[in-house]
Design a protein around this motif. Sequence first.
Motif, PDB file in Angstrom:
ATOM      1  N   SER A  88       8.576   7.620   9.189  1.00 17.18           N
ATOM      2  CA  SER A  88       8.226   6.882   8.439  1.00 17.18           C
ATOM      3  C   SER A  88       8.798   7.268   6.990  1.00 17.18           C
ATOM      4  O   SER A  88       8.749   6.469   6.067  1.00 17.18           O
ATOM      5  CB  SER A  88       6.702   6.481   8.450  1.00 17.18           C
ATOM      6  OG  SER A  88       6.314   5.991   9.428  1.00 17.18           O
ATOM      7  N   THR A  89       9.152   8.475   6.683  1.00 17.41           N
ATOM      8  CA  THR A  89       9.726   9.000   5.389  1.00 17.41           C
ATOM      9  C   THR A  89      10.938   7.933   5.109  1.00 17.41           C
ATOM     10  O   THR A  89      11.354   8.089   4.216  1.00 17.41           O
ATOM     11  CB  THR A  89      10.137  10.424   5.688  1.00 17.41           C
ATOM     12  OG1 THR A  89       9.097  11.230   6.151  1.00 17.41           O
ATOM     13  CG2 THR A  89      10.405  11.215   4.680  1.00 17.41           C
ATOM     14  N   ALA A 121      10.677   5.431   2.635  1.00 14.27           N
ATOM     15  CA  ALA A 121      10.392   6.035   1.157  1.00 14.27           C
ATOM     16  C   ALA A 121      11.812   6.425   0.693  1.00 14.27           C
ATOM     17  O   ALA A 121      12.615   6.094  -0.418  1.00 14.27           O
ATOM     18  CB  ALA A 121       9.685   7.232   1.230  1.00 14.27           C
ATOM     19  N   ARG A 137       6.560   7.238  -6.449  1.00 15.41           N
ATOM     20  CA  ARG A 137       5.453   7.771  -6.054  1.00 15.41           C
ATOM     21  C   ARG A 137       4.542   8.008  -7.446  1.00 15.41           C
ATOM     22  O   ARG A 137       3.232   7.623  -7.408  1.00 15.41           O
ATOM     23  CB  ARG A 137       5.527   8.960  -5.590  1.00 15.41           C
ATOM     24  CG  ARG A 137       4.250   9.781  -4.650  1.00 15.41           C
ATOM     25  CD  ARG A 137       4.147  11.147  -4.628  1.00 15.41           C
ATOM     26  NE  ARG A 137       3.813  11.619  -5.928  1.00 15.41           N
ATOM     27  CZ  ARG A 137       2.776  11.920  -6.699  1.00 15.41           C
ATOM     28  NH1 ARG A 137       1.733  11.051  -6.012  1.00 15.41           N
ATOM     29  NH2 ARG A 137       2.535  12.165  -7.714  1.00 15.41           N
ATOM     30  N   PHE A 187       1.848   9.358  -0.830  1.00 14.02           N
ATOM     31  CA  PHE A 187       2.951   9.497   0.289  1.00 14.02           C
ATOM     32  C   PHE A 187       4.069  10.588  -0.504  1.00 14.02           C
ATOM     33  O   PHE A 187       4.630   9.983  -1.735  1.00 14.02           O
ATOM     34  CB  PHE A 187       3.624   8.210   0.306  1.00 14.02           C
ATOM     35  CG  PHE A 187       4.677   8.040   1.291  1.00 14.02           C
ATOM     36  CD1 PHE A 187       5.166   8.810   2.200  1.00 14.02           C
ATOM     37  CD2 PHE A 187       5.363   6.669   1.825  1.00 14.02           C
ATOM     38  CE1 PHE A 187       6.141   9.084   3.009  1.00 14.02           C
ATOM     39  CE2 PHE A 187       6.205   6.411   2.537  1.00 14.02           C
ATOM     40  CZ  PHE A 187       6.752   7.196   3.166  1.00 14.02           C
ATOM     41  N   GLY A 197       8.032  13.664   5.242  1.00 19.55           N
ATOM     42  CA  GLY A 197       7.126  13.177   4.407  1.00 19.55           C
ATOM     43  C   GLY A 197       5.843  13.432   5.072  1.00 19.55           C
ATOM     44  O   GLY A 197       5.485  13.609   6.078  1.00 19.55           O
ATOM     45  N   ALA A 204       1.851  11.805   4.291  1.00 20.50           N
ATOM     46  CA  ALA A 204       1.242  10.581   3.540  1.00 20.50           C
ATOM     47  C   ALA A 204      -0.033  10.338   4.129  1.00 20.50           C
ATOM     48  O   ALA A 204      -0.611  10.785   5.255  1.00 20.50           O
ATOM     49  CB  ALA A 204       2.018   9.564   3.758  1.00 20.50           C
ATOM     50  N   GLY A 262      -1.021   5.351   1.167  1.00 20.56           N
ATOM     51  CA  GLY A 262       0.183   5.453   0.403  1.00 20.56           C
ATOM     52  C   GLY A 262       1.357   4.848   1.141  1.00 20.56           C
ATOM     53  O   GLY A 262       2.289   4.232   0.315  1.00 20.56           O
ATOM     54  N   LEU A 263       1.373   4.617   2.571  1.00 23.98           N
ATOM     55  CA  LEU A 263       2.389   3.894   3.207  1.00 23.98           C
ATOM     56  C   LEU A 263       2.414   2.698   2.976  1.00 23.98           C
ATOM     57  O   LEU A 263       3.278   2.016   2.500  1.00 23.98           O
ATOM     58  CB  LEU A 263       2.168   4.391   4.800  1.00 23.98           C
ATOM     59  CG  LEU A 263       2.507   5.647   5.224  1.00 23.98           C
ATOM     60  CD1 LEU A 263       2.044   5.508   6.779  1.00 23.98           C
ATOM     61  CD2 LEU A 263       3.898   5.898   5.348  1.00 23.98           C
ATOM     62  N   SER A 318       2.760   6.815  13.311  1.00 20.16           N
ATOM     63  CA  SER A 318       2.799   6.291  12.247  1.00 20.16           C
ATOM     64  C   SER A 318       3.632   4.808  12.386  1.00 20.16           C
ATOM     65  O   SER A 318       4.665   5.062  12.853  1.00 20.16           O
ATOM     66  CB  SER A 318       3.216   7.243  11.011  1.00 20.16           C
ATOM     67  OG  SER A 318       4.443   7.522  11.081  1.00 20.16           O
ATOM     68  N   GLY A 362       0.371   0.061   6.834  1.00 13.63           N
ATOM     69  CA  GLY A 362       0.230   1.331   6.899  1.00 13.63           C
ATOM     70  C   GLY A 362      -0.692   1.939   7.895  1.00 13.63           C
ATOM     71  O   GLY A 362      -1.912   1.624   7.864  1.00 13.63           O
ATOM     72  N   THR A 407      -1.505   5.709  10.173  1.00 16.45           N
ATOM     73  CA  THR A 407      -1.370   7.245  10.518  1.00 16.45           C
ATOM     74  C   THR A 407      -2.292   7.696  11.701  1.00 16.45           C
ATOM     75  O   THR A 407      -3.266   7.050  11.876  1.00 16.45           O
ATOM     76  CB  THR A 407      -1.571   8.150   9.275  1.00 16.45           C
ATOM     77  OG1 THR A 407      -2.957   7.806   8.823  1.00 16.45           O
ATOM     78  CG2 THR A 407      -0.767   7.731   8.095  1.00 16.45           C
TER      79      THR A 407
END
Length: 383
Positions: free
Chosen positions: A64-65, A68, A182, A189, A261, A263, A267-268, A340, A353, A355
Amino acid sequence: MTQEIHGTVADGFEAVREEFAAFVAGERPDYEGQLSAFVHGRRVVDLWAGEGVGPDSLYGVFSSTKGAAHLVVALLVQEGTLELDRKVTYYWPEFAAEGKGQLTLRDLLAHRAGVVGLDAGFTAQELADDRAVAERLADQKPFWRPGTAFGYHALVIGALSGEIVRRATGHSLQEVYEERIRAPYGLDFHLGLPESLEPRYRSVQAMMPTATQQALLDAAPTGPHTLTAIAFNQHVPQAGDLADYANSRAVRAKGPASAGGVAAARGLAGMYAAAISEVADRPPLLKPDTIAEVGQIHSIGYDLVARAHKSYGLGFQAVSDMWYPFLGAGAFGHSGAGGSQAFADPRSGLAYGYTRRRMAFPGGAAPENERLVRAVHQAALAV
């Protein structure tokens, strides 16, 4: 004992809470997870479950990073700092080695470069350091003719993109993300988790497959010299597993842009909300043309690494084709190996988002996302 569901939902999203509660009730007693969603920049779902979990608990979100990382790239393309159809070597001349000189940035972002890993593999220290990964990949012979096919650059795409960002701006991708995305939005995140936030990190727990699930995993082709093994660095002696990767302080501290990442679900979802919607009186980060460009499918069909049907936009997964066909065309985002999931659906204004702490079977987006995404999407269309 049934786990308590914490958090809130906006009017019209009660069914999402019910769906989350129904899922959690059928999970292991030690389940931990978070679910967040925004619609047109307004947070409408903010739920979590699990002993010791709060809305600001932080999880390793693996790939998922990449969302970003490639939001940074999209911003730089939008501003003209990067040009999609320029050759990579315009920014990074050393990348031309071993027949890679004709590859464009567009094809690199669409997983078409062919340098999914190294013949000799990476050390754990190198995988935590995007600069080290990029330096070694510059000399690597591609595993297919660049631009002619695609395969998931699982552990390296962020390093490749990041080196181009560094060459073009003089700053690391992580620095641009922190300054431009951010920090202004206060997103939980992180591409590089400060030591002061370590107490909020919930270490990744290894998958616990059933006997049937383990048999399926054992039957998968996992030879040490396959392209899949090379892409996931499993062909090196004493290769660690993915949980070890996320649980490494070196990885969390440096925030490698492919999978390092950390998070919370807030944040996601918040990042994707900021990408497509006005949030906190700030205009969307991306303009409509950029949103359409990054979400447009660039690679679709047989993925040489995943050995399955996959589809990618520019650094992002084409979410409606890969995962949830009921979403709007052009939905873009990225899932992570631990389970995620995060994405934006520009046509409905939805940003999502999710997690979880324990890695889900069979890897990638956890199966429960299908029912959770469907519930959130239906509510978003109805309000």
